[in-house]
Scaffold this active site. Structure first.
Site, mmCIF file in Angstrom:
data_model
loop_
_atom_site.group_PDB
_atom_site.id
_atom_site.type_symbol
_atom_site.label_atom_id
_atom_site.label_comp_id
_atom_site.label_asym_id
_atom_site.label_seq_id
_atom_site.Cartn_x
_atom_site.Cartn_y
_atom_site.Cartn_z
ATOM 1 N N CYS A 31 0.816 -1.224 0.000
ATOM 2 C CA CYS A 31 0.000 0.000 0.000
ATOM 3 C C CYS A 31 0.843 1.264 0.000
ATOM 4 O O CYS A 31 0.635 2.165 -0.823
ATOM 5 C CB CYS A 31 -0.985 -0.020 1.163
ATOM 6 S SG CYS A 31 -0.236 0.079 2.810
ATOM 7 N N HIS A 43 -2.894 1.284 6.828
ATOM 8 C CA HIS A 43 -3.149 1.210 5.387
ATOM 9 C C HIS A 43 -3.254 2.614 4.809
ATOM 10 O O HIS A 43 -3.638 3.568 5.490
ATOM 11 C CB HIS A 43 -4.451 0.441 5.134
ATOM 12 C CG HIS A 43 -4.717 0.173 3.674
ATOM 13 N ND1 HIS A 43 -3.850 -0.546 2.889
ATOM 14 C CD2 HIS A 43 -5.739 0.567 2.850
ATOM 15 C CE1 HIS A 43 -4.329 -0.619 1.646
ATOM 16 N NE2 HIS A 43 -5.474 0.053 1.604
ATOM 17 N N HIS A 87 -5.877 1.700 -4.496
ATOM 18 C CA HIS A 87 -4.962 1.256 -3.444
ATOM 19 C C HIS A 87 -4.480 -0.162 -3.722
ATOM 20 O O HIS A 87 -5.015 -0.865 -4.572
ATOM 21 C CB HIS A 87 -5.652 1.333 -2.076
ATOM 22 C CG HIS A 87 -6.739 0.313 -1.875
ATOM 23 N ND1 HIS A 87 -7.026 -0.260 -0.662
ATOM 24 C CD2 HIS A 87 -7.620 -0.261 -2.761
ATOM 25 C CE1 HIS A 87 -8.033 -1.108 -0.775
ATOM 26 N NE2 HIS A 87 -8.410 -1.127 -2.029
#
Length: 513
Positions: free
Chosen positions: A418, A471, A483
């Site tokens: 990420c 995240h 993402h």
């Protein structure tokens, strides 16, 4: 003898009417991709190399003083008639090449040693070569640069500096000249061709010798581990001498990918600079200089195989660079793009040393000059920063990776995690984000959810958005983000209303200037 040489060359050309671009047909040990192939071809065409066809040129063998003498005599078209007698202890008038040797001595090109020996079958040393070429071709010029292994007191230093100033040589990749090593026949051909035909001088104007050593990565992508010495067979694709990250990612099962979580740190690309922190067996702990992290002041730390590193010198720091803008790109040995060398990643950045047609010539860390398609890179001037990107440009770059495999710690076009995803997208546009999501979340400008703009980074945390950030994604407009979620999925575009992201939303940061 001169007439005999001319006759032999005429026979060679008449009997072998071949395209000299395919040197394998003439010299089996000089393939087209050999670094000296073009220069050797030129010297054959000029009648300076007259070895018999279909025999080896012995390209990597040392050249003798006699062999060098013969090539120089043919290059200069020196008459060997009526030369004064020479007083040499090891060359009598009965020597089969006495006239050639007498010519070299008379012209002041080759000298006898302190014992009055010519040593015709002795190997020509590289330092001697410099002096011989300067005398033979009356080369002029000097340079303030001195190779690391050539002391100020070395007898041939002025001649070596003249060759450097003339762009006849830049020495070896480690900024040495090796003056006392024997000169190979291949290198002799290259130097001689550059003197006779300036178009062979391929030293770019931006080359500036710099003896400050750097450690760089010499493989397409090197993966950094928390601890050295992983034993899983599948990881040999990542840790081998020439890693294949694409095959590594595709070969792993889901449990094998999940096992990597917490065991990998980050990745580093071909040509990137690292600082070696310590070594242990076949492994080295390094800090990636251009990945900022609170884990180490020098850069993001981790362990990688030592054979993924090499010491190089920043001789091309003033050259413009080619930065890969596609997920991956292919380097080739040849400017026609027909002979692949290796596949490199998005964001790999290499010095530009030339352009030809639709190809860019780039200088690799340890593999010499290679070529890359212009359409896969963007050119960046060394003294200029990249222009500030628009939000649209950031989003367009991010969408390149839609569908790409997730890889924990990934920062390459072969797989991303990420924060590696957001870090890599912004790096393409000259904006260096911190490497980890938790650090990205406390930098940049804080943005309220109602004020989100495309390109803003979105952060998600445990405990309904109030705990530790785990995240990061990128807002692309219309209530959507792109993402790299987890090992079960690929890079994707999803609505912000999707759980768990709706519940775990912890804030946003803006890095666009």
């Amino acid at each position: 003898m001169k007439k005999l040489y001319s006759l032999l060359l005429a026979v060679l050309i008449a009997a072998y009417v071949l395209p000299l671009s395919s040197l394998a047909a003439i010299f089996p040990d000089v393939k087209d991709e050999h670094s000296a192939s073009v220069e050797i071809k030129y010297l054959v065409e000029q009648g300076i190399i007259i070895e018999k066809p279909n025999q080896k040129y012995r390209v990597n063998e040392p050249i003798t003083r006699l062999e060098a003498s013969a090539m120089i005599q043919r290059a200069l078209k020196l008459s060997m008639e009526n030369r004064p007698a020479v007083e040499l202890s090891d060359v009598k008038s009965s020597h089969p090449h006495y006239q050639l040797i007498a010519t070299m001595v008379d012209e002041g090109i080759f000298m006898g040693n302190a014992n009055q020996e010519f040593l015709p079958n002795g190997n020509l040393k590289r330092g001697q070569m410099a002096a011989v070429f300067v005398r033979a071709f009356d080369l002029k010029g000097t340079s303030g640069y001195r190779f690391r292994d050539v002391p100020a007191s070395y007898w041939a230093l002025p001649a070596i500096q003249t060759l450097s100033a003339q762009s006849v040589t830049t020495g070896f990749l480690d900024n040495t000249f090796k003056p006392n090593d024997s000169l190979t026949r291949g290198h002799f051909a290259v130097f001689l061709a550059r003197i006779l035909e300036p178009s062979f001088k391929n030293t770019p104007a931006c080359y500036i010798g710099d003896n400050k050593a750097q450690q760089v990565v010499t493989v397409p992508v090197s993966t950094l581990w928390k601890q050295p010495g992983t034993k899983r067979p599948v990881d040999s694709y990542a840790n081998g001498k020439t890693p294949d990250i694409s095959k590594w990612v595709s070969s792993m099962t889901l449990p094998q990918k999940q096992w990597l979580v917490g065991k990998l740190e980050t990745q580093v690309l071909y040509g990137q600079t690292v600082k070696v922190l310590q070594k242990k067996g076949d492994w080295a702990q390094v800090a990636v200089v251009d990945q900022s992290s609170p884990k180490h002041a020098a850069g993001y730390p981790g362990w990688l195989p030592k054979n993924h590193l090499a010491t190089v010198y920043p001789n091309y720091s003033t050259c413009k660079t080619a930065m890969v803008k596609t997920k991956t790109a292919i380097l080739t040995h040849d400017e026609n793009g027909k002979k692949p060398f290796r596949t490199i990643s998005f964001n790999t950045t290499l010095p530009v040393v030339g352009e030809t047609g639709d190809r860019i010539a780039v200088q690799t860390p340890t593999d010499g000059v290679k070529y890359i398609n212009k359409n896969t890179v963007k050119l960046v001037n060394a003294k200029e920063s990249l222009p500030n990107p628009t939000a649209q440009q950031i989003v367009e770059t991010a969408k390149i990776f839609d569908g790409l495999s997730y890889l924990w710690a990934g920062t390459s076009g072969f797989g991303l995690d990420c924060s590696g995803f957001t870090y890599s997208v912004y790096r393409q546009h000259g904006i260096n984000l911190p490497r980890d999501a938790s650090v990205q979340a406390v930098n940049g400008m804080k943005v309220l959810k109602k004020d989100l703009q495309p390109g803003d980074l979105l952060f998600f945390a445990y405990n309904k958005g109030k705990g530790t950030v785990h995240h990061v994604g990128m807002y692309i407009g219309n209530g959507q983000m792109i993402h790299a979620p987890n090992p079960k999925r690929t890079v994707e575009i999803v609505p912000l209303t999707l759980e768990p992201y709706k519940s775990e939303y912890a804030g946003a940061r803006r890095y666009l200037r």
